[in-house]
Design an enzyme around this catalytic site. Sequence first.
Site, PDB file in Angstrom:
ATOM      1  N   SER A  84      35.241 -72.220  11.916  1.00 40.30           N
ATOM      2  CA  SER A  84      35.160 -70.789  12.233  1.00 40.30           C
ATOM      3  C   SER A  84      34.982 -70.545  13.725  1.00 40.30           C
ATOM      4  O   SER A  84      34.533 -71.415  14.473  1.00 40.30           O
ATOM      5  CB  SER A  84      33.979 -70.155  11.494  1.00 40.30           C
ATOM      6  OG  SER A  84      34.038 -70.421  10.112  1.00 40.30           O
TER       7      SER A  84
HETATM    8  N1  SAH Z   1      31.702 -73.951   7.712  1.00 37.22           N
HETATM    9  C1  SAH Z   1      32.908 -74.645   8.130  1.00 37.22           C
HETATM   10  C2  SAH Z   1      34.167 -73.812   8.023  1.00 37.22           C
HETATM   11  C3  SAH Z   1      34.642 -73.953   6.655  1.00 37.22           C
HETATM   12  S1  SAH Z   1      36.242 -73.394   6.193  1.00 37.22           S
HETATM   13  C4  SAH Z   1      32.769 -75.248   9.513  1.00 37.22           C
HETATM   14  O1  SAH Z   1      31.735 -75.062  10.153  1.00 37.22           O
HETATM   15  O2  SAH Z   1      33.693 -75.952   9.923  1.00 37.22           O
HETATM   16  C5  SAH Z   1      35.863 -73.157   4.470  1.00 37.22           C
HETATM   17  C6  SAH Z   1      35.664 -74.390   3.639  1.00 37.22           C
HETATM   18  O3  SAH Z   1      35.355 -73.986   2.325  1.00 37.22           O
HETATM   19  C7  SAH Z   1      36.922 -75.269   3.525  1.00 37.22           C
HETATM   20  O4  SAH Z   1      36.647 -76.551   4.005  1.00 37.22           O
HETATM   21  C8  SAH Z   1      37.217 -75.272   2.025  1.00 37.22           C
HETATM   22  O5  SAH Z   1      37.725 -76.509   1.543  1.00 37.22           O
HETATM   23  C9  SAH Z   1      35.856 -74.969   1.435  1.00 37.22           C
HETATM   24  N2  SAH Z   1      35.892 -74.409   0.073  1.00 37.22           N
HETATM   25  C10 SAH Z   1      36.800 -73.588  -0.490  1.00 37.22           C
HETATM   26  N3  SAH Z   1      36.487 -73.331  -1.769  1.00 37.22           N
HETATM   27  C11 SAH Z   1      35.329 -74.002  -2.035  1.00 37.22           C
HETATM   28  C12 SAH Z   1      34.503 -74.142  -3.194  1.00 37.22           C
HETATM   29  N4  SAH Z   1      34.784 -73.542  -4.349  1.00 37.22           N
HETATM   30  N5  SAH Z   1      33.407 -74.920  -3.094  1.00 37.22           N
HETATM   31  C13 SAH Z   1      33.089 -75.558  -1.937  1.00 37.22           C
HETATM   32  N6  SAH Z   1      33.837 -75.467  -0.821  1.00 37.22           N
HETATM   33  C14 SAH Z   1      34.947 -74.699  -0.853  1.00 37.22           C
END
Ligand code: SAH
Length: 236
Positions: A84
């Site tokens: 993000s």
């Molecule tokens: N917080 C992260 C950004 C994450 S992007 C950082 O600091 O880099 C969002 C993430 O959510 C992705 O990696 C995706 O694979 C994950 N995601 C999507 N659906 C999900 C679910 N049901 N449970 C856990 N993770 C999930």
Amino acid sequence: MSTLGVPDLSAPDPAPPANPAEELAFVRARARMVQAQLRFRGIRDERVLAALATVPRQAFVPAHLRARAYEDGPLPIGLGQTISQPYIVAFMTEALALQPGERVLEVGTGSGYQAAVLSDLVAEVWTLERVPELAERARSQLALLHCANVRVRCGDGFLGWPEGAPFDAILVTCAPEEVPPALVAQLREGGRMILPLGPQGQAQQLCLLRKGPGGLDVQSVMLVAFVPMVPGGPEP
Ligand code: SAH
């Protein structure tokens, strides 16, 4: 293209160690980021600012994007996912008004950057990621940076992490269409949750929730664009 309009070039690649001149450039870029992107836009919590001034964001992006680690936007991290924008990380973290002794659940570990920021601010971070490769990569990166109070698990955020409940705060970095009931159940009374709500491809509402004795107090704080929260558990 990634869901946030950033070209996804990414097979993640091992980065060569930075030399001292590169390190210094990162330190300076990080200080500029805190000033220009965070303070200037109204982030005030000194603990949050200090965490973002400390955590090396370049360690959480693919090597070919390191020079762009302190840009004012999200970046692709591979597997169609993104790290993000620093401002969003700071904003969501600040909104939770975290106390040093607290236990926080993050849903959507991604690169592990947000978890590393939380690690500086609270006693325990529990973070869930559904893509096994990302969970594994984040786990080793967080270990390299000695974030010993972070547990990473590959699992489905819709189910939360019952073993860690009740959580003082929950931060969700992927967008479900509705608040997942298991996450509400795993929040302690008086606890806070921040999450983007809404369908992919449209603006989502970033919502701040507080669990009171009479139910949830919901406040919509800004429009955002996150990757979707995918139901159905970890990828095989
Ligand atoms: N917080 C992260 C950004 C994450 S992007 C950082 O600091 O880099 C969002 C993430 O959510 C992705 O990696 C995706 O694979 C994950 N995601 C999507 N659906 C999900 C679910 N049901 N449970 C856990 N993770 C999930």
